[in-house]
Motif scaffolding. Structure first.
Motif: not given
Length: 948
Positions: A373-378, A627-630
């Motif tokens: 999800a992190k890579y998707e957000l970036k 990316y802390r939290g949701e």
């Protein structure tokens, strides 16, 4: 997962420390120190970010953001926090109707006319209104103050900015300039007020064409002490952040140091503060270095505790499952566990075992999905940044298209006379909403501005006119036989030396050969960079290739985008399935400062705006992720040397509930076979538990609604049938108790219900109230019995309500007579409550008679007698038979005797002397012994504050 979370928190702590260092350094810059002081004052008076930057208020309502006391409140705050006093304050309220000003001692020499001029010019400049609509629409002269100040300011110049510049130059500082952006503190040079610098700040609170208020404030640097700055910034620290100064740095400069329990970062004291200190007579001994530190002791402690909790929970879960499994295998189910409980325990164990076996795998899969999800957000953030960049280019092309359309229209007016061109509406040439300022010069000397939307100033500035004429003259197309052209050419010869410096950039510019293109050279000064030029041919003479010259500046902040105030939500903000993206565009000057930005409602201190500043200061692109939290958060800024625009993007991710759901379902999929085999058990449990419980719930709800006859019917085959029998016995008892309640007093009923009834007679002081209906015997003989029963029901209902409202109990109802008893209690003396009840009984009887009279029914009258004394009260009757509660003694007979005499008094209420002795001033009593023949008193009036 705990280790991953610790690393993420540690990275976030490092980012926070870097931000804290930058904030520390910025707070030491004198200009930013004053700006922070001013903004703290705004918060004090209620100007929050949302209120000041994007106000939304109801029409015809003054939100009172700026009032007559605002200037004084702000000065008090400046003095208390920093020991500063402004040299000038100008503020205005809603619609600019009222303007308030304050002049410091440095400007005490100014006379009243000059002060009025300064006040008007400052108010009009800060208001900066092109189209005005009154907020207070119901006020006929809502905009009168604004128009008045505009007329005063126009004595200096037709332009609001020029009028303000004249004020600043003539009365404040000859080094001053007009601050062109609200919400920012500008630093100016000064040769007066014993100061090297002036700090000017202005803020308008408005919404499109509505004005809610605004103010301007100017400080002199003479009152700004370096010692106060250093002292204040040490106090203004973030939670958990420590600030300090060093003469010698114990750590490397600008290197983040991580020790056992904290993070440290050291940097140099800002050169702005050092330079400011050198210009003051204070000569404060400044330290060379500053530092910030952040404790990570709690972070490590929480990490260790989390690891211990995870390990403990895992060990306890495995041990519990193992011990229960061994016990059930060796000894089977305990005897006290019936069939249903055994089934539930087995079902729980079957469902728990896969969680224990597959827990680690599920947690690992969840962590991998979060990283994805992190890579998707970036990636989404990058895509949105690229789309915003494309939007900027599209807007520039739209502006060029508007300009080309304007050029095409110019070719059609080449043959028109000068007067018709000068009087022509701008919309005949420039598109409405294009926000273009188009300068036009024809070879016969005709010149003007075509502006959208403001047509109030169409005269062409002299420098633009002269350079356009010179360029046309160099082409040999000027009509030199007209007087105006000759005059312009003579002026050009005189100003030729001045114009030499601009010749290459202007009328010999290489851009002339590329129409509808823009200059990309940002080194050129603002007024002459990013220009679009047009060469207009003659309409009637095809041999004359060029007969006019036109140009439009795209460096104008309003011309960078098409209709920037009416931006689309899909342009500056977009919500996808996984994130919310917000964008900002900023136009940079040649000195790498932000000239303007869109959307315009974001504050100078907003995160999107700060990212634009970061792009400018770094002169490069960059990003930061948290990316802390949701969901996570990605911040990006874009800078390109060849573009006059910077872009910032903030992407806030949403929790991926779908992915989390898939991860949660995955281990359950392995249990499908188990669940299918246990489906029959679940159905049996539903029949055995849920259906009976719902029956009990429905029956209990009906009993709560007053249906005492409801019963639960369940076949006699299990424990629920025994529960149903007990429930039915309870319902029967409640039904009988409710029936009994109608035949005894409420007090007796409560005693019976609580099993507190004392059967032994008791001696107590009490007031007995006796009442009956006058002429009831004759009335019953000549009236239908059905009407009599109806009358008695209504009558007793009203009388009982009056008695119980005063804490009395009905001792008996005999025919038309009512006997009630009142005992001393915490609510008051029995005499007062009995007398008040009698007064209310009469009031309720009067209301009942009004209702019966309205229904064409006969009315009645009653009498009430009250006697007080010691009485015996208790149960009477056989021990094994029906018993009644009775009050015995001479007091009841005395009350009945007094009641029989009430026909002789108008109030129909008589009291014995013992009762009257304990009444207070609320009761007005009259001695009627002469009328009745015995010592009694009539109740004439009563102050009943609670009503009846």
């Amino acid at each position: 997962m705990a280790e991953h979370q610790f690393n993420a928190d540690l990275t976030a702590a490092k980012i926070r420390l870097v931000d804290a260092l930058n904030s520390f350094k910025n707070s030491l810059v004198p200009r930013l120190y004053v700006e922070n002081l001013i903004k703290s004052g705004e918060k004090q008076i209620g100007l929050s970010f949302e209120t000041a930057e994007k106000p939304v208020f109801a029409r015809n309502h003054d939100p009172q953001l700026i009032t007559a006391s605002t200037n004084a409140r702000l000065r008090q705050l400046y003095s208390e926090k920093a020991g500063l006093q402004p040299i000038l304050q100008v503020s205005f309220g809603v619609d600019g109707y009222h303007v308030w000003s304050w002049f410091g001692p440095q400007l005490a020499h100014l006379n009243e006319d000059v002060r009025q001029l300064i006040e008007a010019a400052a108010a009009i400049y800060v208001a900066d209104m092109v189209y005005e609509q009154p907020v207070m629409e119901e006020r006929p002269d809502a905009l009168a103050g604004l128009y008045k100040n505009r007329r005063i300011a126009r004595k200096l110049s037709g332009s609001n900015a020029d009028a303000m510049q004249n004020i600043l130059y003539n009365y404040i500082s000859d080094f001053s300039y007009v601050p062109n952006k609200p919400g920012i503190c500008f630093q100016m040079g000064s040769s007066g007020f014993d100061s090297r610098y002036l700090y000017c700040y202005q803020r308008k609170i408005g919404e499109y064409s509505y004005l809610y208020g605004g103010y301007l404030v100017i400080f002199a640097s003479a009152d700004l002490k370096v010692a106060n700055i250093v002292k204040d910034v040490l106090k203004a620290t973030d939670p958990g952040i420590s600030r300090g100064f060093y003469d010698k740095s114990p750590y490397p400069v600008n290197c983040l140091i991580q020790s056992q329990n904290d993070l440290k970062l050291v940097s140099n004291v800002p050169t702005e503060l050092v330079g400011f200190n050198l210009t003051t007579s204070e000569n404060y001994p400044l330290p060379r270095y500053l530092s910030v530190s952040l404790s990570i002791k709690d972070l490590k402690h929480n990490y260790q505790q989390k690891l211990q909790r995870i390990a403990t929970i895992a060990r306890l879960t495995v041990a519990a499952v193992f011990m229960l499994s061994v016990y059930f295998v060796l000894f089977g189910m305990p005897r006290f566990m019936r069939l249903r409980l055994r089934v539930l325990v087995i079902l729980a164990l079957v469902l728990l075992m896969p969680y224990v076996l597959l827990g680690y795998f599920c947690f690992s899969l969840l962590e991998s999905s979060q990283n994805l999800a992190k890579y998707e957000l970036k990636a989404e953030s990058d895509n949105m940044l690229y789309r915003t960049r494309k939007y900027f280019f599209d807007q520039r092309l739209q502006f060029a298209l508007h300009s080309l359309k304007s050029k095409d229209r110019l070719t059609h007016l080449m043959s028109l006379p000068a007067e018709e061109i000068n009087n022509m509406a701008s919309e005949k040439v420039v598109n409405v909403g294009s926000r273009i300022d188009l300068a036009f010069v024809r070879n016969d000397g005709v010149s003007r501005y075509f502006r959208d939307p403001d047509e109030s100033r169409n005269a062409l500035p002299r420098v633009d006119e002269m350079m356009s004429v010179k360029y046309l003259n160099n082409l040999g197309v000027m009509s030199k036989d007209t007087p105006r052209v000759k005059k312009l050419l003579d002026q050009i010869v005189l100003a030729d030396g001045f114009m030499d410096n601009m010749r290459q950039d202007y009328y010999e510019h290489s851009i002339m050969q590329h129409e509808a293109a823009e200059t990309a050279d940002l080194r050129k000064i603002d007024n002459f960079s990013s220009m679009i030029f047009y060469l207009i041919p003659a309409a009637e003479d095809p041999t004359l290739a060029v007969a006019a010259f036109a140009m439009a500046s795209v460096a104008n902040s309003g011309n960078m985008l098409v209709n920037p105030a009416e931006f689309s939500g899909q342009v500056y903000a977009e919500t996808t399935q996984s994130a919310r993206h917000n964008f900002a565009l900023g136009m940079r000057r040649v000195d790498d400062s932000i000239l303007c930005w869109w959307p315009e409602h974001i504050s100078h201190g907003a995160p999107l705006r700060q990212l634009l500043d970061r792009a400018i200061s770094a002169r490069s692109s960059g990003s930061r992720a948290d990316y802390r939290g949701e969901g996570g958060r990605v911040e990006q800024y874009y800078f390109e040397n060849d573009l006059p625009v910077v872009i910032s993007v903030i992407s806030q991710g949403f929790p991926d509930f779908f992915m989390q759901l898939l991860v949660g379902i995955f281990p359950l999929a392995l249990l499908v076979v188990v669940l299918l085999s246990l489906f029959l058990f679940a159905d049996i449990l539903t029949v055995l538990f849920i259906v009976p419980v719902k029956g009990f719930q429905k029956a209990a709800s009906q009993i709560g609604d007053g249906n005492w006859q409801v019963r639960v019917e369940i076949p006699d085959n299990d424990e629920f049938s025994l529960l149903a029998a007990s429930f039915n016995r309870m319902a029967l008892g409640l039904e009988q108790r409710e029936k009994m309640r109608r035949f005894v007093s409420e007090d007796l009923y409560n005693q019976l219900g609580q099993q507190k009834l004392n059967e032994e007679p008791r001696l107590a002081r009490a007031s007995l109230l006796a009442s009956d209906i006058r002429g009831f015997t004759r009335l019953s003989e000549k009236t239908d019995p059905q009407h009599i029963v109806s009358l008695l029901n209504d009558y007793f209902t009203e009388m009982e309500s009056a008695i119980t409202s005063c804490g009395g109990h009905i001792e008996r109802l005999v025919g038309d007579a009512v006997v009630a008893v009142f005992y001393d209690s915490d609510e008051g003396a029995c005499e007062q409550r009995a007398t008040l009840a009698a007064w209310r009984m009469r009031a309720r009887l009067a209301r009942l008679n009004q209702q019966r009279q309205a229904a064409n029914l006969f009315t009645i009258d009653n009498g009430i007698g009250i006697a007080t004394g010691n009485v015996f009260s208790g149960m009477a009757g056989p021990q094994t038979g029906r018993r009644i509660f009775s009050v015995i003694g001479g007091v009841p007979q005395k009350a009945e005797k007094i009641e029989s005499l009430t026909r002789t008094v108008d109030s129909r209420i008589l009291l014995c002397p013992d009762t009257v002795a304990r009444l207070d001033s609320r009761y007005r009593i009259e001695d009627v012994s002469s009328q009745t023949g015995i010592c009694v008193y009539a109740l004439v009036n009563c102050e009943d504050t609670d009503g009846c």
